[in-house]
Motif scaffolding. Structure first.
Motif, PDB file in Angstrom:
ATOM      1  N   UNK A 146     -23.226 -14.134   2.526  1.00 27.14           N
ATOM      2  CA  UNK A 146     -23.865 -14.063   1.220  1.00 27.14           C
ATOM      3  C   UNK A 146     -22.816 -13.698   0.172  1.00 27.14           C
ATOM      4  N   UNK A 147     -22.515 -14.653  -0.694  1.00 21.11           N
ATOM      5  CA  UNK A 147     -21.476 -14.453  -1.706  1.00 21.11           C
ATOM      6  C   UNK A 147     -21.849 -13.329  -2.658  1.00 21.11           C
ATOM      7  N   UNK A 148     -23.104 -13.253  -3.053  1.00 21.13           N
ATOM      8  CA  UNK A 148     -23.501 -12.236  -4.032  1.00 21.13           C
ATOM      9  C   UNK A 148     -23.390 -10.821  -3.473  1.00 21.13           C
ATOM     10  N   UNK A 149     -23.588 -10.645  -2.175  1.00 20.33           N
ATOM     11  CA  UNK A 149     -23.405  -9.322  -1.587  1.00 20.33           C
ATOM     12  C   UNK A 149     -21.929  -8.962  -1.476  1.00 20.33           C
ATOM     13  N   UNK A 150     -21.097  -9.955  -1.210  1.00 19.21           N
ATOM     14  CA  UNK A 150     -19.673  -9.695  -1.022  1.00 19.21           C
ATOM     15  C   UNK A 150     -18.933  -9.496  -2.338  1.00 19.21           C
ATOM     16  N   UNK A 151     -19.396 -10.146  -3.418  1.00 22.07           N
ATOM     17  CA  UNK A 151     -18.662 -10.097  -4.685  1.00 22.07           C
ATOM     18  C   UNK A 151     -19.461  -9.498  -5.840  1.00 22.07           C
ATOM     19  N   UNK A 152     -20.726  -9.230  -5.650  1.00 20.86           N
ATOM     20  CA  UNK A 152     -21.633  -8.765  -6.714  1.00 20.86           C
ATOM     21  C   UNK A 152     -21.806  -9.802  -7.813  1.00 20.86           C
ATOM     22  N   UNK A 153     -21.500 -11.073  -7.531  1.00 20.28           N
ATOM     23  CA  UNK A 153     -21.693 -12.177  -8.475  1.00 20.28           C
ATOM     24  C   UNK A 153     -22.169 -13.394  -7.690  1.00 20.28           C
ATOM     25  N   UNK A 154     -22.859 -14.285  -8.389  1.00 16.16           N
ATOM     26  CA  UNK A 154     -23.268 -15.529  -7.746  1.00 16.16           C
ATOM     27  C   UNK A 154     -22.128 -16.535  -7.831  1.00 16.16           C
ATOM     28  N   UNK A 155     -22.246 -17.623  -7.082  1.00 13.48           N
ATOM     29  CA  UNK A 155     -21.231 -18.672  -7.101  1.00 13.48           C
ATOM     30  C   UNK A 155     -21.099 -19.246  -8.511  1.00 13.48           C
ATOM     31  N   UNK A 158     -18.781  -7.022   9.708  1.00 10.59           N
ATOM     32  CA  UNK A 158     -17.871  -7.989  10.301  1.00 10.59           C
ATOM     33  C   UNK A 158     -17.319  -8.969   9.271  1.00 10.59           C
ATOM     34  N   UNK A 159     -17.911  -9.019   8.080  1.00  5.85           N
ATOM     35  CA  UNK A 159     -17.438  -9.910   7.028  1.00  5.85           C
ATOM     36  C   UNK A 159     -16.786  -9.077   5.931  1.00  5.85           C
ATOM     37  N   UNK A 160     -15.550  -8.636   6.186  1.00  8.79           N
ATOM     38  CA  UNK A 160     -14.876  -7.722   5.264  1.00  8.79           C
ATOM     39  C   UNK A 160     -13.738  -8.415   4.510  1.00  8.79           C
ATOM     40  N   UNK A 161     -14.031  -9.556   3.916  1.00  5.56           N
ATOM     41  CA  UNK A 161     -13.031 -10.307   3.162  1.00  5.56           C
ATOM     42  C   UNK A 161     -12.976  -9.763   1.740  1.00  5.56           C
ATOM     43  N   UNK A 162     -11.790  -9.712   1.182  1.00 12.20           N
ATOM     44  CA  UNK A 162     -11.587  -9.233  -0.179  1.00 12.20           C
ATOM     45  C   UNK A 162     -12.313 -10.144  -1.164  1.00 12.20           C
ATOM     46  N   UNK A 163     -12.950  -9.564  -2.173  1.00 15.33           N
ATOM     47  CA  UNK A 163     -13.719 -10.366  -3.128  1.00 15.33           C
ATOM     48  C   UNK A 163     -12.831 -11.309  -3.930  1.00 15.33           C
ATOM     49  N   UNK A 164     -11.583 -10.934  -4.187  1.00 18.40           N
ATOM     50  CA  UNK A 164     -10.674 -11.834  -4.906  1.00 18.40           C
ATOM     51  C   UNK A 164     -10.359 -13.070  -4.083  1.00 18.40           C
ATOM     52  N   UNK A 165     -10.219 -12.907  -2.771  1.00 20.77           N
ATOM     53  CA  UNK A 165      -9.963 -14.049  -1.894  1.00 20.77           C
ATOM     54  C   UNK A 165     -11.173 -14.985  -1.883  1.00 20.77           C
ATOM     55  N   UNK A 166     -12.361 -14.401  -1.921  1.00 21.81           N
ATOM     56  CA  UNK A 166     -13.586 -15.217  -1.956  1.00 21.81           C
ATOM     57  C   UNK A 166     -13.643 -16.001  -3.263  1.00 21.81           C
ATOM     58  N   UNK A 195     -21.449 -22.679  -1.250  1.00 26.39           N
ATOM     59  CA  UNK A 195     -22.111 -21.633  -0.477  1.00 26.39           C
ATOM     60  C   UNK A 195     -22.209 -21.978   0.998  1.00 26.39           C
ATOM     61  N   UNK A 196     -22.510 -23.236   1.303  1.00 23.74           N
ATOM     62  CA  UNK A 196     -22.593 -23.659   2.705  1.00 23.74           C
ATOM     63  C   UNK A 196     -21.225 -23.612   3.376  1.00 23.74           C
ATOM     64  N   UNK A 197     -20.193 -24.053   2.674  1.00 23.20           N
ATOM     65  CA  UNK A 197     -18.843 -24.027   3.249  1.00 23.20           C
ATOM     66  C   UNK A 197     -18.384 -22.591   3.500  1.00 23.20           C
ATOM     67  N   UNK A 198     -18.693 -21.684   2.586  1.00 22.92           N
ATOM     68  CA  UNK A 198     -18.320 -20.289   2.802  1.00 22.92           C
ATOM     69  C   UNK A 198     -19.089 -19.688   3.970  1.00 22.92           C
ATOM     70  N   UNK A 199     -20.337 -20.091   4.123  1.00 21.86           N
ATOM     71  CA  UNK A 199     -21.135 -19.593   5.252  1.00 21.86           C
ATOM     72  C   UNK A 199     -20.596 -20.122   6.574  1.00 21.86           C
ATOM     73  N   UNK A 200     -20.239 -21.417   6.604  1.00 30.12           N
ATOM     74  CA  UNK A 200     -19.829 -22.047   7.856  1.00 30.12           C
ATOM     75  C   UNK A 200     -18.344 -21.856   8.167  1.00 30.12           C
TER      76      UNK A 200
END
Length: 162
Positions: A73-82, A32-40, A58-63
């Motif tokens: 989870x940013x690292x799962x969506x982009x393969x990188x940490x914030x 359900x969270x299929x946002x493009x990694x570049x947009x993230x 991280x909290x703002x992206x979650x909420x």
């Protein structure tokens, strides 16, 4: 010795710490969270330029998410940490977030101690906090902060005012 201290997992306390919940083990971002990694990444840089710390981002992206879609989870969506994304885009904070939070605490404790000289418990807390700051400065020295950086109350006050 009145108290027998076990030094494992404790820095400045006799307590053993508290157990907390763990993040569920996941290998990929939810469907359900299929946002493009570049947009993230663009949203992360935008939030950093607005003055938010990596944990707040991280909290703002979650909420709030990106375009209305939450990012659990940013690292799962982009393969990188914030922080990795911020480093790539040269938007990382001047000093690491954990060090900044300790300096903020130490400055607050010091101001409290100026008003309440007989508060021995907080005097000890200030000493412990300054000790943690010195250890972290040694850890980050030369890599993420200047090689000649040393902590003092005045330096901490200056960093918080920026």
């Amino acid at each position: 010795m009145r108290f027998q201290l076990n030094t494992m997992a404790r820095m400045h306390t006799r307590r053993r710490g508290s157990s907390g919940s763990d993040k569920p083990a996941a290998d990929e971002a939810p469907e359900w969270s299929d946002v493009d990694s570049e947009a993230i990444e663009d949203r992360i840089v935008e939030l950093a330029e607005a003055g938010h710390s990596p944990s707040e981002i991280g909290l703002k992206l979650r909420d709030e998410g990106v375009d209305g879609t939450p990012i659990p989870d940013v690292s799962l969506a982009t393969d990188k940490s914030v922080t990795e994304i911020l480093e790539e885009n040269e938007a990382e904070p001047e000093i690491p977030e954990d060090l900044y939070n300790l300096i903020e605490r130490a400055v607050g404790l010091r101001e409290h101690m100026d008003e309440n000289q007989t508060d021995h418990q907080n005097k000890r807390a200030l000493q412990n906090t300054q000790s943690k700051i010195r250890r972290l400065v040694d850890y980050y020295r030369g890599d993420q902060i200047d090689a000649d950086f040393t902590y003092s109350y005045d330096v901490g006050k200056e960093l918080l005012e920026e």
